[in-house]
Enzyme design. Structure first.
Site, PDB file in Angstrom:
ATOM      1  N   HIS A  82       0.823  -1.237  -0.108  1.00 52.30           N
ATOM      2  CA  HIS A  82       0.457  -0.126   0.267  1.00 52.30           C
ATOM      3  C   HIS A  82       1.130   1.277   0.185  1.00 52.30           C
ATOM      4  O   HIS A  82       0.437   2.113  -0.572  1.00 52.30           O
ATOM      5  CB  HIS A  82      -0.960  -0.402   1.044  1.00 52.30           C
ATOM      6  CG  HIS A  82      -1.852   1.331   1.245  1.00 52.30           C
ATOM      7  ND1 HIS A  82      -3.208   1.026   0.710  1.00 52.30           N
ATOM      8  CD2 HIS A  82      -1.120   2.239   2.223  1.00 52.30           C
ATOM      9  CE1 HIS A  82      -3.694   2.389   1.709  1.00 52.30           C
ATOM     10  NE2 HIS A  82      -2.579   3.265   1.584  1.00 52.30           N
ATOM     11  N   GLU A  83       2.093   1.233   1.216  1.00 49.97           N
ATOM     12  CA  GLU A  83       2.631   2.191   0.987  1.00 49.97           C
ATOM     13  C   GLU A  83       3.788   2.126  -0.728  1.00 49.97           C
ATOM     14  O   GLU A  83       3.768   3.883  -0.699  1.00 49.97           O
ATOM     15  CB  GLU A  83       3.316   1.969   2.153  1.00 49.97           C
ATOM     16  CG  GLU A  83       2.891   2.513   3.724  1.00 49.97           C
ATOM     17  CD  GLU A  83       2.064   3.238   3.247  1.00 49.97           C
ATOM     18  OE1 GLU A  83       2.486   4.623   2.887  1.00 49.97           O
ATOM     19  OE2 GLU A  83       0.734   3.544   4.370  1.00 49.97           O
ATOM     20  N   HIS A  86       1.845   4.735  -3.383  1.00 50.34           N
ATOM     21  CA  HIS A  86       1.642   5.833  -2.532  1.00 50.34           C
ATOM     22  C   HIS A  86       3.279   6.657  -3.674  1.00 50.34           C
ATOM     23  O   HIS A  86       2.914   7.480  -3.960  1.00 50.34           O
ATOM     24  CB  HIS A  86       1.857   6.307  -0.800  1.00 50.34           C
ATOM     25  CG  HIS A  86       0.480   6.372  -0.365  1.00 50.34           C
ATOM     26  ND1 HIS A  86      -0.533   6.786  -1.299  1.00 50.34           N
ATOM     27  CD2 HIS A  86      -0.108   5.741   0.325  1.00 50.34           C
ATOM     28  CE1 HIS A  86      -1.964   6.721  -0.178  1.00 50.34           C
ATOM     29  NE2 HIS A  86      -1.118   5.643   0.564  1.00 50.34           N
ATOM     30  N   GLU A 173      -6.659   6.779  -1.127  1.00 51.69           N
ATOM     31  CA  GLU A 173      -6.383   5.511   0.006  1.00 51.69           C
ATOM     32  C   GLU A 173      -6.449   4.071  -1.007  1.00 51.69           C
ATOM     33  O   GLU A 173      -6.498   3.401  -0.582  1.00 51.69           O
ATOM     34  CB  GLU A 173      -7.182   5.742   1.136  1.00 51.69           C
ATOM     35  CG  GLU A 173      -5.820   6.798   2.575  1.00 51.69           C
ATOM     36  CD  GLU A 173      -4.442   6.916   2.428  1.00 51.69           C
ATOM     37  OE1 GLU A 173      -4.248   4.626   2.480  1.00 51.69           O
ATOM     38  OE2 GLU A 173      -3.611   7.220   1.943  1.00 51.69           O
TER      39      GLU A 173
END
Length: 541
Positions: A82-83, A86, A173
């Protein structure tokens, strides 16, 4: 990361769970095709993580102690993926800018908060000196009242800042959750992590200084529901599992099956890739192929420099001796000894694994100070040019390493590209021609690959003649392409992959060429193109 109390996590001092986290970061970096970021640890029981930085080259991933201690490996992999999303999608740059905007809008409120807190400090001092000092109490009371007035004045700016922070963050998100599934090929990992966090009996807020200002960086929400920077956890899990949020009930007790589509052939490398169900497993397998001694050595600045130079050691004894003599003179006998030792490992590797070794070395290389970077840069250049010629692998290694060393030496901040496709069309044509010719057995095949690629990027150019596509010209072209805007760079990388894949196979030389383009563009180099990689001795090899 440092603002939140993070401490860099180093492999040589990491414990069991910390090493597992570093391994997951490495695996996701290889799987997503991004440079391996520095990992920082925040000593907090909260289960949270974040990505920060301005470019993939200087990105940092922060994790809390609670996250690495309480999540399983699959759950941790989902959070780290997930990071990485980003970083890949440029959210880290948006977040950094948003911090500046928010801080400017709420600065009055922050000043007021500090003033309200000041009386406590003054009263504590009074306790240690004189409890009857009414003068100190009066000053404290006056400061508190003034602070409350300032807070009221700044309340409007604070509210607007928090709302802006929340609005920008929420939709990003959802995208990052979806991308995490794309990277891991395992939707239950991130969904299970979210479910674990939802089942906590205590608040999951990160209770450190300035946490509210960086709330939109976090994996889970750090503010009240009205100013929430993240969607509700039940909605995030519902999207991952394709169910109605109202049907989830107690999230940590829900065991719904994922119906997230992970077979989209466009997900792996844009529009032309083939999905691979076990991309992280493939990354782990590639990393496991690297000897433990070598993998451990490159985790620090000493070993990383030795590994880079070991990759450049010449096979001819006379050139080899010149390289080792300069290494000993400029970097010391210990590093020379380590270079010779590591050369025994890297010399037996194929070209793909050598590129992975470079990727693992880069985080340590970027931690060199300016003087170290200057010296190491000169040694690398000498080792590349010792025989008066530079092959493709040496050129690629030099591009990847020297570009990062130059950033340390010149102290130039990263600048976001803004050029459009028309402005860089000549440079794009040179890059596409280099890739097309690298994998083609005939000039006609190269022309066909170039035509397909240039059509996708929508540039009306004839393929440059081979004598005009030298490594020097290609380097200059890639430097200009790095100044293009994000959308333009993405389209150029897609076109490069199309030229590479035109004959439905990818040879090592093509892989290296595309890797050079991706690195110059600051974009991910999808591991999935290894699906078509073949070993060969022809022009593509």
């Amino acid at each position: 990361a440092l603002e939140l109390g993070g401490v860099p996590l180093m492999a040589e001092t990491a414990t069991g769970r910390e090493k597992q986290c570093l391994n997951v970061v490495e695996e996701m970096s290889i799987a997503s095709g991004m440079p391996i970021p520095l990992t920082c640890l925040i000593e907090s029981p909260s289960l949270n993580a974040f990505a920060a930085g301005t470019t993939p080259d200087n990105a940092v991933i922060g994790v809390t102690r609670g996250l690495i201690d309480q999540l399983s490996r699959d759950e941790l992999q989902g959070v780290i993926a997930h990071e990485f999303s980003h970083i890949v999608h440029g959210d880290i740059r948006i977040n950094i800018r948003l911090v500046g905007v928010i801080h400017g809008m709420i600065v009055i409120g922050l000043i007021g908060e500090r003033m309200v807190q000041a009386p406590q400090i003054l009263l504590e001092r009074n306790e240690t000196s004189s409890r009857s000092d009414l003068r100190g109490f009066a000053i404290a009371l006056a400061i508190m009242i003034l602070g409350l007035c300032v807070v009221l004045i700044g309340l409007a700016g604070t509210a607007i800042g928090r709302l802006l922070q929340a609005a920008v963050s929420r939709q990003r998100e959802f995208l990052a959750d979806a991308a995490a599934v794309d990277y891991t090929r395992y939707p239950d990992g991130i969904a299970s992590a979210l479910r674990t966090i939802s089942g906590l009996k205590t608040s999951n807020r990160l209770r450190v200084s300035k946490a509210s200002e960086f709330a939109h960086f976090m994996f889970t929400n750090g503010c009240s529901s009205f100013f929430a920077t993240h969607p509700p956890i039940e909605r995030r899990i519902a999207r991952l599992e394709g169910v109605d949020p109202e049907s989830l009930g107690k999230l940590h007790q829900h065991a719904g099956q994922s119906v997230f589509d992970i077979t989209d052939p466009m997900a792996a490398i844009g529009f032309l890739g083939r999905s691979r169900p076990a991309s992280p497993n493939q990354a782990k397998a590639l990393l496991d192929d690297i000897p433990i001694r070598l993998r451990g050595a490159v985790q620090n600045m000493f070993g990383a420099r030795a590994a880079i130079l070991a990759l450049l050691l010449h096979e001819t004894e006379s050139y080899n001796s010149k390289q080792l003599n300069l290494i000993e003179h400029d970097l010391g006998p210990d590093l020379k000894k380590e270079v010779r030792l590591l050369h025994a490992y890297v010399g037996a590797m194929d070209r793909v694994h050598r590129l992975i070794v470079i990727d693992i070395c880069l985080p340590s290389i970027t931690r060199l100070d300016r003087e170290q970077a200057i010296t190491f840069s000169e040694v690398v250049k000498y080792c590349m040019d010792v025989d008066g010629r530079t092959d493709l692998f040496e050129w690629l290694l030099g591009r990847m390493v020297l570009r990062r060393l130059d950033a340390i030496i010149t102290l130039k901040p990263a600048i976001e590209g803004t050029l459009g496709l028309r402005s860089v069309s000549d440079s794009a044509a040179i890059a596409l021609a280099a890739v097309a010719r690298r994998g083609a057995s005939t000039e006609e095949a190269a022309q066909a690959a170039f035509a397909a690629a240039s059509s996708h990027v929508q540039i009306d150019r004839r393929m440059p003649e081979s004598e005009h596509v030298t490594l020097t010209r290609l380097a200059a072209a890639l430097d200009e392409l790095g100044g293009a805007g994000f959308d333009a760079r993405t389209r150029i990388l897609e076109s490069t992959l199309l030229a590479c894949w035109h004959d439905e196979c990818i040879r090592p030389g093509e892989f290296e060429m595309v890797r050079a383009v991706a690195d110059a563009l600051g974009l991910r180099m999808p591991l999935q193109i290894l699906d078509g990689l073949v070993q060969g001795d022809g022009r593509g090899g």
